[in-house]
Structure formats: C-alpha cells, structure tokens
Design an enzyme around this catalytic site. Structure first.
Site, PDB file in Angstrom:
ATOM      1  N   GLU A 118     -11.225  -1.123   5.205  1.00 17.56           N
ATOM      2  CA  GLU A 118     -10.261  -1.341   6.146  1.00 17.56           C
ATOM      3  C   GLU A 118     -10.451  -1.480   7.724  1.00 17.56           C
ATOM      4  OE1 GLU A 118      -7.020   1.686   6.416  1.00 17.56           O
ATOM      5  OE2 GLU A 118      -5.547   0.228   7.098  1.00 17.56           O
ATOM      6  N   GLN A 162       0.800  -1.121   0.023  1.00 17.97           N
ATOM      7  CA  GLN A 162      -0.095   0.068   0.037  1.00 17.97           C
ATOM      8  C   GLN A 162       0.648   1.304   0.107  1.00 17.97           C
ATOM      9  OE1 GLN A 162      -3.881   1.189   2.479  1.00 17.97           O
ATOM     10  NE2 GLN A 162      -2.101   1.450   3.742  1.00 17.97           N
ATOM     11  N   GLY A 163       0.403   2.085  -0.892  1.00 14.36           N
ATOM     12  CA  GLY A 163       1.375   3.426  -1.012  1.00 14.36           C
ATOM     13  C   GLY A 163       0.399   4.718  -0.818  1.00 14.36           C
ATOM     14  N   TYR A 164       0.067   4.729   0.826  1.00 15.80           N
ATOM     15  CA  TYR A 164      -0.760   5.603   0.942  1.00 15.80           C
ATOM     16  C   TYR A 164      -0.025   6.765   1.881  1.00 15.80           C
ATOM     17  CZ  TYR A 164      -5.380   4.176   0.158  1.00 15.80           C
ATOM     18  OH  TYR A 164      -6.941   3.923  -0.518  1.00 15.80           O
ATOM     19  N   SER A 165       0.660   6.331   3.029  1.00 16.98           N
ATOM     20  CA  SER A 165       1.178   7.231   3.956  1.00 16.98           C
ATOM     21  C   SER A 165       2.430   7.854   3.128  1.00 16.98           C
ATOM     22  CB  SER A 165       1.561   6.558   5.302  1.00 16.98           C
ATOM     23  OG  SER A 165       0.687   6.113   5.881  1.00 16.98           O
ATOM     24  N   SER A 197      -5.059   7.378  13.662  1.00 19.68           N
ATOM     25  CA  SER A 197      -4.682   7.062  15.102  1.00 19.68           C
ATOM     26  C   SER A 197      -5.872   7.325  15.966  1.00 19.68           C
ATOM     27  CB  SER A 197      -3.773   8.354  15.582  1.00 19.68           C
ATOM     28  OG  SER A 197      -4.577   9.259  15.609  1.00 19.68           O
ATOM     29  N   ASN A 198      -5.884   6.643  17.143  1.00 20.62           N
ATOM     30  CA  ASN A 198      -7.103   6.576  18.057  1.00 20.62           C
ATOM     31  C   ASN A 198      -7.596   8.090  18.413  1.00 20.62           C
ATOM     32  OD1 ASN A 198      -6.730   3.939  18.084  1.00 20.62           O
ATOM     33  ND2 ASN A 198      -6.668   3.613  20.334  1.00 20.62           N
ATOM     34  N   GLU A 199      -6.769   9.180  18.152  1.00 12.91           N
ATOM     35  CA  GLU A 199      -7.199  10.548  18.274  1.00 12.91           C
ATOM     36  C   GLU A 199      -7.994  10.889  17.172  1.00 12.91           C
ATOM     37  OE1 GLU A 199      -4.054   9.247  18.734  1.00 12.91           O
ATOM     38  OE2 GLU A 199      -3.680   9.754  21.005  1.00 12.91           O
TER      39      GLU A 199
END
Lengths: 380, 398, 380, 398
Positions: D244, D126-129, D383-385
């Site tokens: 996802e 996967q090339g996302y981040s 992230s959870n935030e």
C-alpha cells in the site's frame, strides 16, 4: 534511469573521501584556517597528484573531462570535510568559464596549468550592488590603446587572494552587455583586500583603478559573456549543492550521534518523541536535497534550456532550504555545545547557511523559477 | 477595554525619550544599532548614566533604590531604550541576583550587596548551568561541603555570560548529595577573586567571547554568603527563573532590529532597485512585522494582567518561544538582505574600539554573525522545547 | 491600557454565550442548516428581543451604539456556536455602510428596522473577478430617467437570500468610482440563486438585468463609495476575526479533550510529546490571534489612517493563519473522526478555513500591509 | 548515473499516451480533472477498458494476467494515466487483496478470486480499521470463532472506502483473544451478501459518501475463506501495508492537480489581471512545483533501487509524508486561487451525472471540497505522525 555509479566514479568518490578523512580532521582544518594561506597547500598538492584537480577540466586540456556527476562526487566529499580549498571556484567555475568563453589559445595556455593544480583561478563577478545577478554590475572597461582600462570594485572574490589570474566581469563603456577579462591580481591598479568568509574560505575585495588589460585578455566576444556566466553559475551552483549534501550528511550524522549519547532527564535525549520527529523531518529534507543534487549533477552540462534553468534553480532552492533547516535544527538539538567554535558542528552549520550567499539564495532562485514557470497552453 | 496608553503613560514615554536624547551617547547607540560588540567600559558607562538618573534598578522596591514604576512604565522604558539604541542592561546583578537577595537575603547581605550593584562596583555573573545538565538544570553536580564557617566548593559551571568581566558569581551548588534532585541545593554568593576559581573563555561560532566556563577547585566561601536556607536553594532558583522569563520576548529589541532591517533593505540593491521594492522580500518583512505586532499585543496583555494582580504564568513560556522565533526571523532576513555582502568575516569591524572605514558599509559586518549568535535565543533560558513541555504540563494539563 | 471588560460588556458577553449554549447545540444547528431559511429565525427573534441585533447600530437610530469591542463580544460567541445567522453581514457590515454613506433619511428609514431585527440587509460587493477588492468590479449603473438601471452579476452575497434589501456596488457608466445602490431583491430584473456556503451560512448569486433604481436608492455621492466600502470591510473584518476566535477556542477545547480521552497504544494520545508540542504551538497561535482580535476591535472604529489599515490587515492576516493552522491540526490530531460531518469539529474547521474567503485572505492582507509598510526616514 | 529514461521506456510512454488518447473517454477525464465525484459505473467503465487492454493488473505476475512491467514502466503508466485524467484505480481488489491471495492464498482461492477481480465481477473493500484502533491497527477487536466449518464473525470495521459498492470485503479478525496483540489475528475473505453484515455510510465534512462503517453480527464465513494460516494474519497485513505504502507519494496525481491549479490561476483575476501574474501567488506555485520535483526524483530513486533488487524500506514513509503534504499544499492553493468563488457549496455540480451549466465555472465547485477531503492524506495509511515514528525507529534507530 540509473542512479548507480560506475566503477571509476565509485573509485573517485572513495579516493576523495579517504583523502579528506585522513587530511582534514577538524583540528587540522582549524590550523589551515588560521594559516597564512587560509587553506592547505599540501592538501591541494595531493589533490593535484591524484588527478583530482583535473577532474572538471576538459580532456583536450590535460583534464579528466569529468561531467557534473564527477564534480558532484568530489564536491560531496570536500563538503563533508568542510575543506577550505577553492576547488569549486577555481576548477569548476573559473575553468568552466575559460573553457566556454576562451579562445583556443587562451584555453591552451590556462587550462593545463589549472588541471595540474599549478595555477588557480578565481571569478570576480559580484559587486556591492549585484546581489547574485551577473548582469547588474557597474564595473567599467574603458577602451584605450590596444586594450581597456578597468574601473570599479568587485566583492567577495572567493579564492581571489591565492589565484594566479582572476576573471573579472565588466561592461565596456557606453555598451550594455557584460564582458569577462583576465587580470593578474598583481597588476598595476589592482588593490586587493583579503579576509576569511564567516563560513571559512578565504576571499577578497578588489578595487580596480585603471587596470590595463590587453585585447588578448578579453574572454569571448565583447559584451557577450552574460550567457556564459549564467550557464557556468548553473554548473557551479550544481556542484555547490553537492558540497552542501556532503556537509548535511555529516551534520546529520553528528546530531544523530549526539541524540543517542547525550543524557538528560535520565535518558538519551533521542528518546524524546518531539526530537525524534524533528530528526525524521531533517532526514526527509536531506533525502529531497540528495535527489536534487543528483538531478542537478545530471543536467548541469546539458545545453541551455528553460528546463535546465528550472531544474538548476529548483536544486539550489531545495538544497538551500534543506541546508538552513538542517543547520538550525542541528544546533538546536545540540543546545549550547552546537554553538561553540571548538566543535565542528558549528562550522558545518555556518557553511550550510552561507552557501546560499553564493550563486543565488533560495529567494533568488524562487524568483528565477517563478519567471520561467511552465504554464499550460489551455486556461481552465 | 482600551489598548491605548493613558496620558500619564504617554507623558512618561516622552520623559524617557527626552532623557535618552540628552544622555545616551551617540557612539554607544551607533555601536548597538550596527550590532558591534560592546566593551566592559561601554556597559559601565551606560550603567552609570542610568544610576545617576535613578533609573537603573527598575525592578527594585523604592526603599532599596528602585524606581517604583508600574509594569507598563517598565515596558515603555525598555521599548524606548531599545528604540534609541541603548545597550542592553546586563541583568545578572540588578535583575537576577538582586531580587533574590531582596526576597531571601539577610539584612547584612542587602546592606552590603545592593548598593554595590547600584553603584556598578560589583559585576555579577551567573553560575547555574553545568556541562552535563543543559535544560535539566536540577541535575547539577557542583558540590559544596561545610568546613567550619566556610563552604568548600568544587565543580564546574558553564555558559557563564560575560563572566570575564565579573567580580562576583551567584551559584547553585549541591550541599546534600543524598537528597533528591531538586532538594539539597543551596544558593551561594561567591567572590570571583577567591583562590581556586578559574575562568576559561568559550568562543562561540560567530567568534565572540560572550560565555565562559568557570572552574571551582576547593574554593572557600564564607557561610554568611549563603542566601536563604541551606538545601533550599531551589526556591531561590525558581524565583529567579520566573523573573528571568518575563520580558524574554524582547519586543523592544526586535522592533529596533526590524527598523535596522528596513534600513538595510532600503540601502541594498537588487537588479538596480532597492531591495525594499522587491515584492517578495518586502512581504517577508511585512509578515514578520505583523507577527511582531501580535507578540507585542500579547506582551501588553500579560503586563496588564500582572499589573492587575496576576502572576505571569505559563503565558511567559509562549512569549519566550514567539519572541525568540521572531528575533531569529529578523536576523535571518538581515543576513539575506546583504546577499554576497554577508560573507566577509571582518571581526575587527565588530570590535568596540573600531573606528576605521568599513570594507563595505558600516551595517554589513554584523548581520551574519548576529544571525548565528541569535541561535542561542531558542536554546538558553530554557530551550523552546522545554517551554513547550511546560505549556503542555502547566497550561494544557496533558 | 486596559484589557478588562466593564460590567455591561461582561453582561453582554455572558448573555450571548448563554443564548448560544442553550439554542445552538450542534444537533440544532444541523436542523437550522437543513431548514428552508438555512438558519434559525427563532434565534434571530431572541437576539432581537434581547437587543443583541441592535448592538452594532448607532444610538441615533434606536441602536445600542456598540463599539468594535461590543461587536467583538457578540461575534466571539456566535463564532463559538457556529451560528448561521447573517449577523455580521447585516448588522455590522451593511448597517455600517448605511450609517456611513446614507442620507439621514435613508438612515432613519432603514436602521431602526435593522436594529430591531425586523429587516436584514446584505451587501453585494464581490463579483466573479473582484477577488476581495471592492474597486475591481464590472457591474454597471446606466443612467436613465430619474435613476439608473443596473447590469451585471454579483457573487456570494452572504445573507442575500433572506435580506429585505441588498446594497449593490456598481460603477456608473463612463465613470470610474464605485457607487452603492439599495435594491429590493424582489425587484424586476433581479435573478437570485441561493445556496449554502461550504462552511454553513446561506448566500446567493445575483444576476442584474436592467434593475431600475431610483435616485433615492443611491447611498452617498455618486462614484464616492469606495472609501466607505473599504472602511466598513475593515470593521466587518475585525468582527469576523472575533468570530474566528470563538471558533478557535472551541476547536482547541474539543481537541484538548480528545487528546485526554482518546486511548492509543495503551495511553491517552495526549501523553505523546509530539502531540503535546503541537498543542502548545496551537495554543501559541491562539494567543496571538486573541491579541490581534482585541487590537482590531479597539481600532475598528478609529478614523481612517494607514496605521488603522495596517492594524486591521495584520489582524486578518494573523487570525487567518492561526485559524487555518488550528483547523488543520485539530483535524489531524483527531484523525478520521475529525473529518466526519456528524462531529461538530469538522464544521468548526471548515468555517475557520473559509472565513479567510471573505474580506480578504492572508495573501490579500499581506499584500495590503506590504504596500503600506512604514519605512524609516533614514536609509542605513 | 543517468536520470533520463531509456529509449525503450520513452517508447513505452508513447504507447501509453496513444492508448489513453484513443481509449480514455473524454467525459470521464473531464470529471476527474474538475474534481467531480465518480459513480460506480464510471470506475467500472475504466476498469473494463484497462482489462481489455491487459493493463489492469499491473502489479500481478504475468501468469495470473499481470503485465510483467518493470517498476519504471509502472511509474510511467501511473503518471500518464494521472496526466490524462484517468480515474484512479480502486486498489482494494487488484492491488491489495490480490497480491495477498497470490502470495498466501490456496490454489482454489487464486482460481476463484483472481479472474473475478480481473473481470470486474468482484468489487473488494477493506476491513482493517476499527473505531477504537486508529493508527494502532493491531489493537483490533472484531473477533471470529470457529463453529464447524465456519468462522462466526462479530464486530465492527470503519473507514471502509467505497464499501457501498463492494460485494466482498477482506478483514483482519481476532481468532485468538488470549494471544498477544499482533498474534491471534487472521485474514478472512467475506462475501458482503452474507446475512448479518450491515453497511452504514459515513459522510465526511465535504458532504461526500466515500467511507463506511461495516457491522458484523454473527456473520458465518466458510473456513476455506481463510487466507494463510489461522492466527498468522498479521503477516498478510504487513505484506499488504508494504504494498500500500509504495506509490503513496502520488506524484502523478499531484502533477495533474498542479496543472489544474495553474489553469485556475490563469483563469481567475485579481485587480483585473490573471492571478498567475501576481508575483506572490506565482511564487507559491513555483515553490510547491520545485518541492514536487524533488519528491518525484526521490520516488524515481526508490523505484530504481527496487528494480535493482532493494526492498522499499522506511524511505516509503518519507515519501508518504512528503507526497501527502505536497498534495495538500496544491489543493490549498487551488482553494485560495478562487477567492470568494470558493465559498458556494454546490453539491449537485459535483455529482457524477451533473451536466447542467455551472453557477460560475466548471472548475470552481470542487476545490474547497477537495481541500477538505485531502486532509485525509496525512491521516490514513498510517498517519504522518506514525510514519515519523517508523523513521525514528527503523531508519534512525532512536
């Protein structure tokens, strides 16, 4: 796997919700609280007329024969309205005990009246030193001519002051097991001290000084009542979790409204990210609690098993933790206003916290669950 | 580096203990230990005893009747008073308005008000919070306009603690409505008997009457009752808030509450054994005691830094948060220790004049009420959220 | 009550801080970690030249005779730099054991060499099943002609692979108490398996197969070493708390810097209130930990008492909780970058969490404190 | 309302169990249970076994080779696979890019790529981040400009999980640098063998090589590798993210980990007794198991709602938070259960090909590494935030 209500169940929920909305505004509740009964006999009357009081009682005794799911639906709405009537203790807990322990004669003489809402019952199983364990009691039944004499004291009998009969647990002298006796609170030797609980409902303490009970007033076999008490406390605890759910939903709703309207530093306080995240945490706890309320309702009437005990303890644990968290955070997010008697939120919070003081708190159920922990057969 | 108290400080502690043993009335200490409500006369009785000893105005300079104690001595005094069950000092007069008068007041104000506080003749309350303001103190709306040699005050204050006992109130009022938020505010001393003042009780969720609303309807206040300059009242307010926050950790009170928690856990039984022998509950007590030890050490560190010339900065925000959380954790355990016995709401047993037999135990009536009452600790004096904002801004520079 | 350092102490702290800053960049540390020694012999040499290795050793044995406070100052700086040298285990723990248990001859023959940094020592007191309790051991000393033969296995002897001598705890056959023996790791019958710990320092496991020890190699009276082990574990635990403090300060600093520089959604992420409050929470834990580090340093050398045991357990408990919280939050606030090997923060986090796995974790010390809980004489 | 599985679902569970008993290789299950690292060949072996059974592409429509299972069946399958110790499915191909191709791809793309995923011929990553983006995915900078019938890609991706095994990567690239953040992004399928692509390992704090940086230096990608419309790639991205997040609670994996935790607590001793008999540690296990029960029930509720036609909304954000916290809590306890035995860092014992004797126990090498590795759960996948922001915005409308 089906989480939908059938039409009848949906109607039941809607009916109780509507009744509560119409009859149980916070102002009216204050009036009921301060009245001599400590609740609303009229509301009870309506519950009875619409057949709600009969929901938990078996169909053989003129009840509706509802399951844990029906109890859940009723209790959720009564919880949302902070209702003061001893529905849970009389119709679910006490009636359940009679149905499980009582002889067919006892059941026939009591349950139809209970289902009709004519008589209320109460259970006196806690004592100063019992701390949620129905077997840790000192109350004694001393055999006498054609019956027993009861000696001892009982604490915090919820609904005891308005009950027609009270189910009292005691140990028969020189034996170990627990027995349950039916007493008339007006009987000789019974002294009752009535008071409100800090979360609203009325209860009483009982001093029993040689209270005479006949052989026919014993429910079930002598010394064999503990399993029934534990089983019915499980059912009642499940229903109480539902009460907490309705309450939490309302406390959450009030808090969310407040965050959207209350202005501070030039914006609704709900714009502050730290409060948003707090609300998200509360919402998360609420959803977990809801899941456990449903689980508990679905297994409450299952046969006794370790699995059922674990599930019911887990439900009480998760719901107690969620309730306290939501109560404390709802007050915190409201600030001072959340602590005032004249605002309903404060009473929601009190009830949410104090519900854990019946049928075992989170510590009690953590210990119960821990004792029943399911271990793999193989060591690592 | 040495965490032990000096011999002089230890001797001082013994002196305080001896004083408390001979002078603190048993009935008062018992009420405090059991968490009962205190009457106005209870507070006054203890205030008089302290005044006679010259130990009431611990924070004042000696020339005005203060003790001249070091911060460490004050800490020792607070701690011993709490341990002995002395009533908490109602601080609005002696520890809040008095420092402001001493710092900003005129000689006439000092001469008039300070002796009356020392003697107990005046009972002060605080007119800071307003219904719409909450933690945003500076957004206050109560206004005062000048009319000859009087200010005319209109508006409303709220959360006025023990205002029902007070004959005086110090108020923040807006004297320049056109100015920016924190400007245009003045600090006024007001006689509660002035026509136009109405006090309305606020009953809190535990049924207690501790706070009030105070309404001002064209209340005429002589201009000589202004402290400091007109429109510069925020300076007084900030000065006072700094004073308020120090000691907010309430170590002594938490230690006394922890002691009472242990006693309850020794008296209550679970499955036939004292609750204190339950490994899980005992560990919960141990955990809170360890954290309290850490907060106490932190308090001592800040006190020492103050003594060495530092100013209690944003560390006091940390202590306020931690101190309130610990006190709440202790009352939570106290409530839980009682099991079903926490449920009865026996208000008469909490009253100052109750001397009958309790329905259950003398210790059992208060904890649930106290647990709910103590929710205020994380709300008032700047909510814990506000304290975190302060830390983020002042200490962390985020 | 005095929290100030004297001039000498301040100089000591400054010296170590400067050395660490100059010699222990993260890149250099990586090199030391991957070297055959697993730490920097040169750095150790410098510590010795500046007299730092002598700080914890008594003045009678050519040491500096430093107290818990001096140990705290040194360990805080070594912790800040994530130093890999076994200073704590050799100079504080092992040397302390020798000083407390050893005969004057043993002390004279060992301690000056230790103070000079010439010899390092290690303590082998943990075993597969000991779990922080020095008395729960299976290692056996079987009496033989003029001595004993040691049988058993020892785990995670920190610094054991580079120690001149190792102090091994064992029970003498058919007796109960714990004894401590001095062994040469090169001796016959010793098999050593060396490895890095997940937080960096090197350790080894020992298999002891009939290792011969002479009468002179016993430290203290037979079977009487447990109190000394427990006392010295207290001292070492206090010093380890200081190590954690230096580490936490650095992890906190790195995270605060990151919040101020890292941009997301168009602003430094430190502008987000929820992250600000998290940092405030971390700062609060850090301050509590600092207070307990100071307390522990001040009482570490006090005579044995319940009060000292409580204070040291409380310090380990509070510091372990704070360390884990700060480690986890520092990673969380950094996001993925905080989890990479090539960024120092990840190693700070690992060490902060794993420090609890020596001398007892928070659960262990909670149980210890709980057992020693000071109760009022009067029941309520 | 009924929380029990239907007889058909129970029969299905038995079928899955029987399949796993006969087809899941013991050595693979053991590696998974002990937390060892898996080789590429380990993943491929299991992928082949599932493919042969027709149970690999559980989320695909039947016409493309999917199972046609209900959401409840998928849940049962996942749970049983986790309980049996089956390797986790590497989802980038089968469960991430495939649904996008099925939904937005051309017939040619479907014909070409889907069979290659089914057969295991292609391994996708996967090339996302991107390095600067983090949770702010849409701020990506990797750009692609059109040059004839190719896009030319330049930039950098990061956190590319198992990219070292992949021969294909799907990428979000910026095709219109002038457009607003979420516009001007396209979704490209890229062959990893194309000149100009460099993969650089990122070693995580547990010493593992699981993620990578991928650099693009004038990488020429045929235009037919565009999925959907140019500049409308965000639609694909959102679609994929929804896919996802479902199942991110990882109930099955947490249950398997909890089982292993219990086994370790039964094997490790404290003061001569099995750790599982220590009341405090046992209660910690009980607590996490009760919470897991609640999260499982919540998952089932959402699954049922999906089955009944609902779309998993922001509830999946709640589950992502709770599921990650529980998994982290379990690995925390596993690490603690080992006491000092958690310290040794024995990387060779974690390698896929390790078959020697462990220094201590076969279960003792992994837990500390896993505890650190699992920190990623609250960071990645939003992230959870970020999840809390989503809840506040979408559910609570704050």
């Amino acid at each position: 796997m089906d989480f939908n209500l059938n039409e009848e169940q949906q109607m039941l929920a809607d009916t109780v919700q509507r009744m509560v909305r119409d009859q149980y505004s916070f102002e009216k509740r204050e009036g009921y609280y301060r009245s001599s009964d400590g609740f609303s006999p009229e509301f009870w009357q309506q519950l009875s007329e619409l057949g709600i009081t009969s929901v938990p009682v078996g169909a053989d005794y003129e009840g509706f024969g509802g399951s844990g799911v029906e109890n859940m639906l009723v209790m959720t709405e009564l919880g949302r309205g902070l209702c003061l009537e001893p529905f849970l203790h009389s119709q679910i807990y006490a009636a359940g005990l009679v149905e499980q322990l009582g002889s067919s004669e006892q059941r026939r003489s009591l349950l139809p009246k209970v289902a009709a809402g004519e008589w209320r019952l109460a259970v006196a199983d806690e004592e100063p030193g019992s701390h949620y364990d129905p077997e840790s009691i000192a109350c004694m039944a001393i055999p006498c001519d054609r019956g027993w004499r009861l000696e001892g004291s009982k604490r915090v009998v919820i609904g005891g002051d308005s009950a027609k009969f009270i189910l009292v647990s005691a140990k028969i002298q020189d034996t170990d097991g627990v027995s349950v006796f039916l007493i008339d609170p007006e009987a000789d030797g019974v002294t009752s001290q009535s008071y409100p609980c800090i979360d609203g409902p009325r209860a009483c303490d009982l001093a029993l000084n040689g209270v005479y009970v006949e052989c026919d007033d014993l429910l079930g076999a002598p010394g064999k009542a503990a399993p029934a008490l534990i089983y019915q406390r499980g059912r009642a605890g499940a229903a109480q979790c539902a009460e907490a759910l309705g309450n939490m939903e309302e406390a959450f709703r009030l808090t969310l409204d407040y965050l959207k309207t209350r202005q501070q530093f030039g914006a609704p306080i709900g714009r502050f990210q730290s409060l948003q995240h707090r609300m998200a945490d509360m919402r998360g706890e609420l959803e977990l609690a809801r899941s456990m309320v449903i689980l508990a309702a679905c297994v409450a009437d299952d046969p006794v098993s370790d699995e059922r005990s674990r599930q019911l303890s887990a439900a009480k644990f998760v719901v107690a933790r969620a309730s306290q968290f939501i109560a404390e955070q709802a007050i915190q997010l409201h600030g001072g206003i959340g602590m005032t008697w004249e605002y309903s939120l404060a009473h929601h919070a009190k009830r949410l916290v104090m519900l854990a003081h019946q049928f075992g708190d989170d510590d009690f159920h953590l210990a119960q669950y821990s004792a029943l922990l399911d271990l793999p057969r193989q060591v690592a | 580096m040495n965490i032990h108290f000096t011999p002089e400080e230890q001797a001082f502690r013994q002196e305080v203990q001896a004083f408390l043993r001979s002078n603190l009335p048993d009935d008062l200490a018992r009420k405090v230990r059991l968490g009962r409500r205190l009457a106005k006369s209870d507070h006054q009785r203890w205030q008089k005893i302290l005044s006679q000893q010259g130990w009431y105005a611990v924070n004042w300079p000696v020339e005005h009747g203060g003790t001249g104690w070091s911060v460490v001595q004050k800490h020792i005094f607070d701690e011993e008073c709490a341990a002995a069950g002395a009533p908490r000092i109602v601080s609005f007069g002696v520890n809040m308005v008095a420092p402001v008068i001493i710092r900003f007041g005129t000689p006439a104000q000092k001469d008039y008000y300070l002796p009356r506080i020392l003697s107990g003749e005046d009972w002060w309350c605080q007119g800071y919070s307003e219904p719409g303001a909450g933690s945003d103190l500076a957004s206050l709306k109560t206004r005062a306009h000048r009319d000859g040699d009087h200010y005319v005050v209109n508006g409303q204050k709220t959360w006025t603690t023990l205002g029902q006992h007070a004959n005086r109130i110090f108020c923040l009022v807006r004297t320049d409505p056109g100015a920016k938020k924190q400007e245009g505010i003045s600090f006024l001393l007001i006689d509660m008997d002035t026509p136009g003042i109405t006090v309305r009780p606020i009953i809190t969720l535990d049924g207690e009457h501790e706070v009030n609303e105070v309404f001002f309807d064209n209340v005429r206040v002589p201009v000589e009752n202004l402290v400091g300059e007109e429109n510069r009242g925020w300076t007084c307010a900030k000065y006072l808030l700094t004073h308020e926050r120090t000691g907010q950790a309430g170590i002594g009170l938490s230690k006394a509450a922890l002691e009472q928690l242990k006693r309850i856990a020794m008296a209550e039984t679970v499955r036939g054994r004292p609750l204190i022998e339950d490994p899980m509950f005992r560990a919960r007590i141990a955990e809170v005691e360890m954290r309290l030890m850490a907060v106490e050490m932190s308090t001592l560190r800040i006190l020492a830094a103050t003594r060495d010339g530092g100013v209690p900065g944003a560390e006091s925000s940390l202590l306020k948060i931690q101190g309130s959380e610990i006190r709440q954790a202790i009352t939570n355990l106290m409530r839980k220790a009682l099991g079903p016995n926490a449920l009865p709401f026996l208000e008469h047993e909490l009253e100052p004049d109750f001397d009958g037999d309790p329905l259950y135990q003398d210790y059992s009536a208060a904890p649930a009420s106290q647990y709910f009452n103590m929710r205020k600790l994380s709300i008032y004096g700047g909510s814990n959220e506000i304290q975190k904002n302060i830390i983020a801004k002042m200490v962390l520079e985020l």
